[in-house]
Every structure is written in structure tokens, then in C-alpha cells.
Design an enzyme around this catalytic site. Structure first.
Site, PDB file in Angstrom:
ATOM      1  CD  GLN A   1      -3.452  -4.496   6.338  1.00 37.22           C
ATOM      2  OE1 GLN A   1      -3.579  -3.446   5.719  1.00 37.22           O
ATOM      3  NE2 GLN A   1      -3.806  -5.660   5.827  1.00 37.22           N
TER       4      GLN A   1
ATOM      5  CG  ASP B   1      -9.668  -0.284   4.664  1.00 37.38           C
ATOM      6  OD1 ASP B   1      -9.374  -0.717   3.536  1.00 37.38           O
ATOM      7  OD2 ASP B   1      -8.984  -0.493   5.686  1.00 37.38           O
TER       8      ASP B   1
ATOM      9  CE  LYS C   1      -3.819  -2.446   2.149  1.00 35.96           C
ATOM     10  NZ  LYS C   1      -4.624  -2.797   3.316  1.00 35.96           N
TER      11      LYS C   1
HETATM   12  N1  GUN Z   1      -6.586  -6.908   5.932  1.00 38.47           N
HETATM   13  C1  GUN Z   1      -6.814  -7.651   4.817  1.00 38.47           C
HETATM   14  N2  GUN Z   1      -7.395  -6.898   3.872  1.00 38.47           N
HETATM   15  C2  GUN Z   1      -7.550  -5.665   4.393  1.00 38.47           C
HETATM   16  C3  GUN Z   1      -8.085  -4.448   3.886  1.00 38.47           C
HETATM   17  O1  GUN Z   1      -8.556  -4.336   2.755  1.00 38.47           O
HETATM   18  N3  GUN Z   1      -8.054  -3.391   4.732  1.00 38.47           N
HETATM   19  C4  GUN Z   1      -7.552  -3.476   5.980  1.00 38.47           C
HETATM   20  N4  GUN Z   1      -7.579  -2.391   6.742  1.00 38.47           N
HETATM   21  N5  GUN Z   1      -7.048  -4.584   6.484  1.00 38.47           N
HETATM   22  C5  GUN Z   1      -7.043  -5.676   5.682  1.00 38.47           C
END
Ligand code: GUN
Length: 282
Positions: free
Chosen positions: A97, A120, A53
């Protein structure tokens, strides 16, 4: 019939290029878009996701701020950091996350993020906005799937759409987005009786269960568009989707590969959401 491939990697590349252009325009006006990413603990897979990311942001001209916190971080400290980011004018998106360590209440953490920075799309306000057709951030995976369907020329109005999987992050929001596009939507899950009877009726089939190759060609309607959200390892350690690609591609008209389908789109939509958050703040 051999299905055409829906190239998520290529579509994501073109989206990133558009994001980069718009991000540069904001930066030129002295308001670079900013994303805060919080990682709590040492989960190896999470560390990889977060690194990707941050890298995506760098390549698209989005400023990212990574906060790495130890696994034993008290919940109150995490909430205080989010509250500080909520009022930081240089931060337009906040991503915590998941999964979080067991002593932290995930729901409380997500609900502490300001809905206008919830890139998100996990906040209950974002889910409610989607449910009621109001503007808000869409979760990145189902948002990316809708872009893939559009790109593939799917005609959704009146179509039978079947979503396999009912998670808050993919299945449920995916079903709502398909409904918004005027599809007739069925959600299947682990308790569904005769799954194949449902999937065989689907003009558009979305697999989001997390079980390697569980959707086989005989479960697919000839000519269907198949979107594979799965990201699994098979017995040999090979990356594969929820769809048995080799048998499915003989039946479907179009299908996403794994890797190179939904995954890159999920990553791209986070950039799109962050950019939109920054543009709204302008
Ligand atoms: N963990 C796995 N996929 C995601 C996601 O799309 N966003 C977040 N915040 N955590 C994750």
C-alpha cells in the site's frame, strides 16, 4: 440532454461474482488464489483502503494475507518480506500500500515485487509491457475505466479521447490503453494551455486530476462519454469527483457518478488481476 449513468457499482458486483466462481474452481483443485497486502505505518486512509481490499478478497474467495508493519520498519526488512512472498507458491499477488514512509524508497520497493505477482501493475516491467503491447498486469484504475467504457458501449476506434492528468498510476497508462483501442489520444495536465479547448473536442473524456469539480459542463462536448476518476472532498466535506456532475450531466451522453463509478471498479480489478495471476500459475 441528460446523461445516462454508468453504474460502476453494478458492473463491479458482476465482476466480483465472476471472480468468485473462478476462485472457487481453483480452490476446489487445491490451489486457492492468494493475495499478500503489506501496510507500513498508520496512515488512516491507507488503513481503510487495505481493510476494503481484504474484505473484497474474503467475499470473493481469495485468500488474503495482511502484513501490518510499524512506520519505522527499515527498508531492508520490507524488501526481505517481499522477496519471501515472491517465492511463496501460495501467494499469487503482492500489493504494498502506498504512500510509504519517507525513509523508504518507493521505487525500489515496487521493483522488488516479482512482475508475475505485480497485481497493482506498478512495476516498471508492467509499465513497459503496456507500452509495447505485451501481456502484463494493468494498473487497476485505468483497467477498470476501460471495462466501464466497454460496458457503456463506447466506440473508441477513431474517437477523440482526452485524458486530464498524467500520473504513472492513472493518466499515462489510461492514455496507452485508449491508444491500444485505436482512439486518438490527448493527455492534458497542469501546464496545458487552454484545457477547455482540448476537453471540448473529446468524444471520451477521462478526468484524473484530483481537483474537486474542475471539469464543468461548458468544457464538455455534447454527447461525450465522461469518466470521473476523481475522489475529492469539497468545502463542505462532501465526496465529489473532478467533474462538476450537475452541469456535466446536462451535456454528456453518459457519465460515471462519484461515488459509485470508477472507485468500485478499481477495487474489482485488483481481484481480477489476482485471480489471473493465480490462473496463470496453475
Ligand atoms: N494507494 C492509493 N491507491 C493505491 C493503489 O491502487 N495501490 C497501492 N498499492 N497503493 C495505493
Amino acid at each position: 440532454m441528460t446523461a445516462s449513468l454508468i453504474d460502476g457499482a453494478a458492473l463491479a458486483r458482476s465482476l466480483r461474482a465472476q471472480v468468485a466462481e473462478r476462485a472457487a474452481a481453483l480452490t476446489a483443485r487445491g490451489r486457492p488464489p492468494g493475495l499478500a497486502v503489506i501496510l507500513v505505518g498508520e496512515d488512516a486512509a491507507s488503513a481503510v483502503y487495505v481493510r476494503n481490499k481484504v474484505k473484497d478478497c474474503e467475499e470473493s474467495g481469495i485468500r488474503s494475507v495482511l502484513q501490518r508493519l510499524p512506520a519505522q520498519t527499515p527498508e531492508a526488512d520490507l524488501l526481505a518480506r517481499i522477496q519471501a512472498l515472491n517465492v511463496d507458491p501460495s501467494i499469487h499477488g503482492i500489493l504494498v500500500q502506498l504512500p510509504l514512509p519517507a525513509h523508504i524508497d518507493t521505487r525500489r520497493v515496487i521493483e522488488t515485487i516479482s512482475p508475475d505477482k505485480d497485481v497493482d501493475g506498478f512495476h516498471v516491467a508492467s509499465a513497459g509491457a503496456l507500452m509495447t503491447g505485451q501481456p502484463g498486469f494493468l494498473p487497476c484504475t485505468p483497467y477498470g475505466v476501460m471495462r466501464l467504457l466497454e460496458h457503456a458501449g463506447a466506440r473508441l476506434a477513431g474517437a477523440e479521447a482526452v485524458v486530464v492528468g498524467r500520473s504513472n498510476i492513472v493518466g499515462k497508462p489510461q492514455a496507452l490503453l485508449l491508444l491500444q483501442a485505436d482512439a486518438t489520444v490527448t493527455i492534458c495536465h497542469s501546464r496545458s494551455r487552454d484545457l477547455a479547448a482540448h476537453t471540448r473536442r473529446a468524444d471520451v473524456l477521462i478526468a484524473a486530476v484530483g481537483r474537486a469539480r474542475m471539469i464543468t459542463g461548458d468544457m464538455i462536448k455534447p454527447g461525450a462519454i465522461v469518466i470521473d476518476v476523481g475522489m475529492n472532498r469539497d468545502e463542505t466535506g462532501k465526496l465529489c469527483g473532478d467533474v462538476d456532475f450537475d452541469s456535466a450531466r446536462e451535456v454528456a451522453s453518459a457519465i460515471t457518478p462519484v461515488p459509485g463509478g470508477v472507485g468500485p471498479m478499481t477495487r474489482a480489478m485488483l481481484l481480477v488481476n489476482t485471480l489471473e495471476a493465480a490462473e496463470r500459475k496453475r
